[in-house]
Design an enzyme around this catalytic site. Structure first.
Site: not given
Ligand code: NDP
Length: 485
Positions: A455, A382, A459, A152, A154, A251, A285, A230-231, A178, A253
């Site tokens: 999730g 979220e 980790e 993600a 952040n 991991e 998150c 995200s979920v 990334p 949301g």
């Molecule tokens: P996203 O779910 O939008 O994206 C996460 C990653 O997955 C990005 O690198 C994205 O690429 C990639 N991705 C998107 N679609 C696909 C797919 N179909 N197949 C494979 N990879 C894909 O999350 P955000 O980046 O917006 O981050 C925010 C979310 O992350 C929040 O829901 C937050 O809660 C969660 N999070 C959870 C944490 C935890 O440890 N539990 C810690 C930090 C954040 P791209 O963005 O380049 O399209």
């Protein structure tokens, strides 16, 4: 723009920077100004192929090294990261907009902790001896092979290390993708690992959007996928990984509860609520965004929270005095503003904040809503921004039921001076990571992860080892073989 943020090339594959301008352009934007600070290219199929081929070629030899030798490289990388903490923190700030005050202590340092911890653990990874009468069995702990990490936006440095360090310690190779919003920091992690002596091909970084992630996740040569996101993305990635029965760590949301009882130290509880809602401008998150406050202390809690928020120093994130920065992108700003508008429209009381700031960049005031009810969207979804919702409660049983009334289960916290109650609450919380009288700390020694929709897998800590290795069982017969015919 203060620092040179354009990397040598978009990707890091087979131990070196690699460019292929045939991929779609990715503009990297400094969230505090809206300026473009780097231009990269999304990975083409050729780049993805090069990463997979080099990772698979390098992995077997890496796994055959002693754990001590593998660990030494990781620990050297940890030292390099610490020595370069300031420059890495500046880059993290430019990539994400998080204040330097924060990145100096929470990003490269956390990545270095993971490299040091798993570097130390690498030499201790063993199987078991299992006595079976005159026979016996033993287990061999083996790496999974090729692991894909998807991050993600952040915590770009931290996520790259939290996934890379245990994967490499166990003898795997990694390809890390990334978020396209923050593509710069993972390249530095790759550079440092190789400078520390990591053989080429074992830690590759490929850029791109979801389609690049999807291509990696569905490749039959990939053995494991670890996603932080995200979920909705988690559902897609989990399903794609299931096609090949690949191992996963998810991991995702959350919408975590933070419960403040009337006997709590209110100043500490306010500090916990600030840490759990406004650090990284609320883009964390595990944030405790549903703050349940016992009715008798609601007014003093809101009063102290509002007073403390007025002390936030909002401004240039590269100035170390700044304690609150912009959101990561225009898109995230729009999403969060939408939640705030709908929160007001559904009758929540705006106690403070709610406005975009008159600054270049994606600044939004720290925002607190009171009179929030369980059904409101701001209490269920979220938001991933600096928006805290205060809900009131009367007794323990009621608040535990309401705290758990969410499909998420990432984290939960409780502030009280009554220790028996604190442990009762923690036992009842449906969440993977819980806090008593503090919030949002994630040291490498402690498992971190979620339950329910937040999730699977953990980790950090020794728990992560189970998710980056597998056991081979070996039955050893010491006698003759009995057969029925
Ligand atoms: P996203 O779910 O939008 O994206 C996460 C990653 O997955 C990005 O690198 C994205 O690429 C990639 N991705 C998107 N679609 C696909 C797919 N179909 N197949 C494979 N990879 C894909 O999350 P955000 O980046 O917006 O981050 C925010 C979310 O992350 C929040 O829901 C937050 O809660 C969660 N999070 C959870 C944490 C935890 O440890 N539990 C810690 C930090 C954040 P791209 O963005 O380049 O399209």
């Amino acid at each position: 723009m203060t620092y040179d943020t354009q990397p040598k090339a978009s990707h890091f594959v087979a131990g070196a920077y690699l460019e292929d301008t045939g991929g779609a352009e990715i503009e990297v934007i400094y969230p505090a100004s809206g300026e473009v600070i780097a231009r990269l290219h999304s990975a083409t199929p050729k780049v993805i192929e090069a990463a997979i081929t080099s990772a698979r070629a390098a992995q077997k030899e890496w796994a055959a090294m002693t754990g001590t030798a593998r660990g030494r490289i990781l620990r050297r990388a940890a030292d390099l990261m610490r020595a370069r903490n300031r420059e890495l923190s500046q880059l993290e700030t430019m990539d994400t907009g998080k204040p330097l005050q924060e990145t100096l202590v929470a990003d490269a340092t956390s990545g270095a902790d993971a490299l040091e911890y798993f570097g130390g653990v690498a030499a201790t990874l063993t199987g078991q001896h299992i006595p079976l009468g005159q026979d016996w069995a033993y287990t061999i702990r083996e790496p999974l092979g090729l692991c894909v990490g998807i991050g993600a936006w952040n915590y770009p440095t931290q996520i790259a290390c939290w996934k890379g360090a245990p994967a490499l310690a166990c003898g795997n190779a990694m390809i890390f993708k990334p978020s396209e919003t923050t593509p710069l920091c993972a390249l530095k992690v790759a550079e440092i690992l190789h400078e520390a002596g990591l053989p080429a091909g074992l830690y590759n970084v490929v850029q791109g959007m979801g389609d690049v992630g999807a291509a990696l996740v569905s490749d039959p040569r990939v053995d494991k996928v670890s996603l932080t996101g995200s979920v909705p993305t988690g559902r897609k990635v989990y399903a794609a990984a299931a096609e090949g029965i690949r191992h996963v760590t998810m991991e995702l949301g959350g919408k975590s509860p933070l419960v403040v009882f009337e006997d709590a130290d209110i100043e500490d509880a306010v500090s916990g609520a600030i840490l759990g809602n406004f650090y990284s401008s609320g883009q964390v998150c595990s944030n405790g965004t549903r703050v349940f406050v016992q009715r008798s202390v609601l007014e003093p809690f809101l009063e102290r929270l509002t007073a403390r928020l007025a002390d936030a120093v909002i401004g240039d994130p590269l100035d170390e005095a700044t304690s609150f920065g912009p959101l990561v992108s225009q898109r995230q700003l729009d999403i969060v503003q939408g939640f705030i508008a709908r929160g007001q429209a559904t009758g929540a009381r705006l106690v403070t904040g709610g406005q975009r700031l008159d600054l270049p960049g994606y600044y939004l005031q720290p925002t607190v809503f009171a009179d929030v009810t369980d059904e409101m969207e701001i209490a269920r979804e979220e938001i991933f921004g600096p928006v805290l919702s205060v809900l009131t409660f009367d007794d323990e049983e009621e608040v535990l039921r309401r705290a758990n009334d969410t499909p998420y289960g990432l984290a939960a916290g409780v502030f009280t001076r009554d220790l028996a109650r604190a442990h009762r609450m923690v036992a009842g919380f449906e969440a993977g990571t819980c806090y008593i009288n503090t919030y949002n700390l994630a040291p490498v020694e402690m498992p971190f992860g979620g339950s329910k929709l937040s999730g699977v897998g953990r980790e950090n800590s020794m728990a992560a080892i189970e998710h980056y290795s597998q056991l081979k069982s070996v039955y050893v017969s010491m006698g003759t073989v009995e057969a029925p015919f």
